[in-house]
Design a protein around this motif. Sequence first.
Motif, PDB file in Angstrom:
ATOM      1  N   ILE A 132      10.434   5.841  -3.656  1.00  0.00           N
ATOM      2  CA  ILE A 132      10.033   4.719  -4.416  1.00  0.00           C
ATOM      3  C   ILE A 132      11.098   3.588  -4.508  1.00  0.00           C
ATOM      4  O   ILE A 132      11.075   2.468  -4.413  1.00  0.00           O
ATOM      5  N   ARG A 133      12.330   4.101  -4.842  1.00  0.00           N
ATOM      6  CA  ARG A 133      13.467   3.198  -5.261  1.00  0.00           C
ATOM      7  C   ARG A 133      13.922   2.475  -3.740  1.00  0.00           C
ATOM      8  O   ARG A 133      14.406   1.373  -3.974  1.00  0.00           O
ATOM      9  N   ARG A 134      13.923   3.397  -2.772  1.00  0.00           N
ATOM     10  CA  ARG A 134      14.476   2.947  -1.548  1.00  0.00           C
ATOM     11  C   ARG A 134      13.334   1.874  -1.032  1.00  0.00           C
ATOM     12  O   ARG A 134      13.820   1.131  -0.715  1.00  0.00           O
ATOM     13  N   LEU A 135      12.041   2.113  -1.236  1.00  0.00           N
ATOM     14  CA  LEU A 135      11.140   1.103  -0.782  1.00  0.00           C
ATOM     15  C   LEU A 135      11.091  -0.267  -1.712  1.00  0.00           C
ATOM     16  O   LEU A 135      11.047  -1.206  -0.932  1.00  0.00           O
ATOM     17  N   LEU A 151       8.516  -8.177  -2.629  1.00  0.00           N
ATOM     18  CA  LEU A 151       8.152  -8.001  -4.098  1.00  0.00           C
ATOM     19  C   LEU A 151       9.270  -9.075  -4.782  1.00  0.00           C
ATOM     20  O   LEU A 151      10.244  -9.205  -4.123  1.00  0.00           O
ATOM     21  N   PRO A 152       8.876  -9.591  -5.954  1.00  0.00           N
ATOM     22  CA  PRO A 152       9.806 -10.334  -6.704  1.00  0.00           C
ATOM     23  C   PRO A 152      11.344  -9.892  -7.004  1.00  0.00           C
ATOM     24  O   PRO A 152      11.056  -8.293  -7.097  1.00  0.00           O
ATOM     25  N   ALA A 153      12.098 -10.308  -7.135  1.00  0.00           N
ATOM     26  CA  ALA A 153      13.511  -9.936  -7.467  1.00  0.00           C
ATOM     27  C   ALA A 153      13.724  -9.152  -8.858  1.00  0.00           C
ATOM     28  O   ALA A 153      14.491  -8.367  -9.025  1.00  0.00           O
ATOM     29  N   THR A 154      12.824  -9.423  -9.658  1.00  0.00           N
ATOM     30  CA  THR A 154      12.876  -8.887 -11.049  1.00  0.00           C
ATOM     31  C   THR A 154      11.943  -7.770 -11.138  1.00  0.00           C
ATOM     32  O   THR A 154      12.134  -6.888 -12.091  1.00  0.00           O
ATOM     33  N   TRP A 155      11.051  -7.467 -10.314  1.00  0.00           N
ATOM     34  CA  TRP A 155      10.289  -6.320  -9.940  1.00  0.00           C
ATOM     35  C   TRP A 155      11.048  -5.117 -10.085  1.00  0.00           C
ATOM     36  O   TRP A 155      12.225  -4.881  -9.484  1.00  0.00           O
ATOM     37  N   GLU A 205       0.905  -1.043  -0.057  1.00  0.00           N
ATOM     38  CA  GLU A 205       0.048   0.027  -0.065  1.00  0.00           C
ATOM     39  C   GLU A 205       0.959   1.343  -0.018  1.00  0.00           C
ATOM     40  O   GLU A 205       0.661   2.114  -0.754  1.00  0.00           O
ATOM     41  N   ASP A 206       1.864   1.410   0.687  1.00  0.00           N
ATOM     42  CA  ASP A 206       2.665   2.621   0.895  1.00  0.00           C
ATOM     43  C   ASP A 206       3.457   2.707  -0.561  1.00  0.00           C
ATOM     44  O   ASP A 206       3.402   3.799  -0.970  1.00  0.00           O
ATOM     45  N   LEU A 207       3.944   1.845  -1.098  1.00  0.00           N
ATOM     46  CA  LEU A 207       4.462   1.578  -2.575  1.00  0.00           C
ATOM     47  C   LEU A 207       3.420   2.392  -3.390  1.00  0.00           C
ATOM     48  O   LEU A 207       3.833   3.379  -4.194  1.00  0.00           O
ATOM     49  N   SER A 208       2.359   1.696  -3.436  1.00  0.00           N
ATOM     50  CA  SER A 208       1.366   2.244  -4.501  1.00  0.00           C
ATOM     51  C   SER A 208       0.816   3.570  -4.280  1.00  0.00           C
ATOM     52  O   SER A 208       0.945   4.422  -5.335  1.00  0.00           O
ATOM     53  N   TYR A 215      13.885  -2.205  -0.190  1.00  0.00           N
ATOM     54  CA  TYR A 215      13.696  -2.889   0.863  1.00  0.00           C
ATOM     55  C   TYR A 215      12.570  -4.076   0.930  1.00  0.00           C
ATOM     56  O   TYR A 215      12.979  -4.997   1.227  1.00  0.00           O
ATOM     57  N   TYR A 216      11.505  -3.866  -0.121  1.00  0.00           N
ATOM     58  CA  TYR A 216      10.723  -4.985  -0.186  1.00  0.00           C
ATOM     59  C   TYR A 216      11.112  -6.179  -0.962  1.00  0.00           C
ATOM     60  O   TYR A 216      10.796  -7.288  -0.943  1.00  0.00           O
TER      61      TYR A 216
END
Length: 170
Positions: free
Chosen positions: A138-141, A151-155, A86-89, A144-145
Amino acid sequence: MARMHSRKKGSSGSRPPVVDKLPEWCDVSKEELEKTIMTLHERGMSNAMIGLTLRDQYGVPNLKLILGKSLSSFLRDRNALPEIPEDLSNLMRKALRLRRHLLRAQPRGTVSDTSISRLPRTKDIHNKRALQLVESKIRRLVRYYKQVGRLPATWEYRPETAEIQISSKQ
């Protein structure tokens, strides 16, 4: 703790007191609460909105004391978590709004490339800077995810596809 993108000091927030048991006035059962959470989730509410609704309309003082786990853990067990946290979106939505604003402000006849350095040379330097800061968060989050495995490693975040990712996950 200091603020992320300024030289100001942070302010300490308040925390609710540590409570080990539910208040006597709370009469919500675990099964009833689980049903309510799932119906609110099926209506399309985010985790934050579910928590606020449970607190304000259903009188649930502490979800964790009733369920024994947090709302995110409960939804994860039910395979109901959204693909993008949610925070990323929310940050991605904010970046999209800023990017649209900057593209609307461009002079006529200019090529609209989506990278920050290619944004039109408007004098709206404050919103350009705001976009840089939001995309940095966004890049920092995302980093972290990925480390946590949420999140998948390829995202990866791309402004061109962010609108599609956000709209398809709602």
